[in-house]
Design a protein around this motif. Structure first.
Motif, PDB file in Angstrom:
ATOM      1  N   LEU A  15       0.809   7.249  -6.290  1.00 32.01           N
ATOM      2  CA  LEU A  15      -0.194   8.319  -6.314  1.00 32.01           C
ATOM      3  C   LEU A  15       0.457   9.687  -6.124  1.00 32.01           C
ATOM      4  N   LEU A  16       1.452   9.733  -5.221  1.00 33.31           N
ATOM      5  CA  LEU A  16       2.123  11.006  -4.985  1.00 33.31           C
ATOM      6  C   LEU A  16       2.923  11.438  -6.208  1.00 33.31           C
ATOM      7  N   ILE A  38       2.020  10.946  -9.191  1.00 26.46           N
ATOM      8  CA  ILE A  38       1.088  11.508 -10.164  1.00 26.46           C
ATOM      9  C   ILE A  38       0.771  12.951  -9.796  1.00 26.46           C
ATOM     10  N   THR A  39       0.513  13.167  -8.493  1.00 31.53           N
ATOM     11  CA  THR A  39       0.165  14.526  -8.102  1.00 31.53           C
ATOM     12  C   THR A  39       1.394  15.370  -7.819  1.00 31.53           C
ATOM     13  N   GLN A  63       1.826   1.853  -3.547  1.00 27.34           N
ATOM     14  CA  GLN A  63       0.716   2.475  -4.265  1.00 27.34           C
ATOM     15  C   GLN A  63       0.576   3.949  -3.921  1.00 27.34           C
ATOM     16  N   TYR A  64       0.777   4.255  -2.641  1.00 26.15           N
ATOM     17  CA  TYR A  64       0.678   5.639  -2.184  1.00 26.15           C
ATOM     18  C   TYR A  64       1.746   6.495  -2.842  1.00 26.15           C
ATOM     19  N   ARG A  65       2.943   5.942  -2.962  1.00 25.65           N
ATOM     20  CA  ARG A  65       4.019   6.696  -3.606  1.00 25.65           C
ATOM     21  C   ARG A  65       3.730   6.926  -5.080  1.00 25.65           C
ATOM     22  N   SER A 121       0.829  -1.204   0.000  1.00 22.45           N
ATOM     23  CA  SER A 121       0.000   0.000   0.000  1.00 22.45           C
ATOM     24  C   SER A 121       0.861   1.250   0.000  1.00 22.45           C
TER      25      SER A 121
END
Lengths: 166, 109
Positions: free
Chosen positions: A90-91, A93-94, A86-88, A83
């Motif tokens: 996501l980061l 992307i933003t 996955q969080y990284r 997880s």
């Protein structure tokens, strides 16, 4: 009968013999050293530990529980790692910076760490006492070559040096 | 006696301490296994949380201190019964686990 069928029959008979012998031998108690012990020892079953010949020591329940908890802890940690990855992503992307994993991952990490610590302290085994005269270090197995030992020598007249515990 | 122990003659003047060397080695192996496993777990944790540099090593020493406390608690707060000196319990696998820690810290992440 011809040579090939005779040799095949011979091989099959040897294989069956070895298979049965293997099965029988695995259930005999193991002698204490590589030299074979006397038959008297085997029948009286004076050998200390319970081991089969392949060396597999029967696990205690405590070690089994420690193993299960360790596996559980590792699973929780790997889920936390997944997880976080996955969080990284996501980061990325933003386009923010990775300051720390999210809160639920931190909770999972703490739980996983606690479980793994508990497993690491219980799974490898218990500590054995090193004092020679403690209760669990009693010598309950006789040496191997009792066939050649003589006991009615003049040592029986001396007072015993150690107190014998029975 | 059956189990292999260090023999010593109890001379009246000097008393050489005897202990069962086989059990001592088993205990040392237990500590080493515990420490190696926990250093790997600490490495994975440091990689997940994202420690960099000195913070990671501090984290490793913290985890090793916690394992020392855990091992002492497992030995019942008396090292005499299971080991021949306190140093073995406290400082045995520190540096050996450091390598595993760094490996699992940097490689997957």
């Amino acid at each position: 009968m011809n040579y090939v069928s005779f040799s095949l029959l011979y091989i099959r008979r040897c294989a069956v013999c070895y298979y049965e012998l293997f099965n029988v031998i695995n259930y005999l108690p193991v002698p204490n050293s590589s030299r074979s012990s006397s038959i008297i020892l085997r029948t009286l079953n004076l050998v200390g530990e319970t081991k089969t010949r392949s060396g597999f020591i029967s696990y205690t329940q405590d070690m089994n529980l420690g193993f299960v908890i360790g596996v559980l802890g590792v699973l929780i940690l790997s889920h936390a790692a997944y997880s976080t990855i996955q969080y990284r992503g996501l980061l990325k992307i933003t386009e923010e910076e990775f300051s720390g994993p999210p809160l639920n991952v931190v909770l999972e990490l703490i739980v996983g760490l606690a479980l793994c610590m508990w497993a690491a302290l219980t799974f490898p085994g218990k500590f054995l006492s090193i004092h020679p005269d403690s209760d669990e270090n009693r010598a309950v197995s006789l040496p191997d070559n009792t066939d050649f030992m003589i006991f009615n020598h003049r040592g029986r007249l001396f007072p015993p040096e150690i107190t014998m515990k029975f | 006696m059956g189990s292999p122990e260090k023999r010593s003659k109890d001379v009246v003047m000097r008393d050489i301490p005897t202990f069962s060397a086989e059990n001592l080695q088993k205990n040392l192996k237990v500590i080493q296994n515990s420490r190696t496993f926990l250093s790997i777990i600490a490495g994975v944790l440091a990689g997940i949380i994202g420690f960099t540099g000195l913070t990671g090593f501090v984290f490793y020493f913290v985890v090793m201190l916690i394992t020392s406390v855990g091992l002492i608690a497992k030995a019942g707060f008396s090292a005499d019964l299971y080991f021949d000196s306190w140093n073995r319990v406290l400082f045995d696998g520190f540096l050996g686990g450091l390598m595993s820690f760094v490996l699992f810290w940097t490689y997957p992440f």
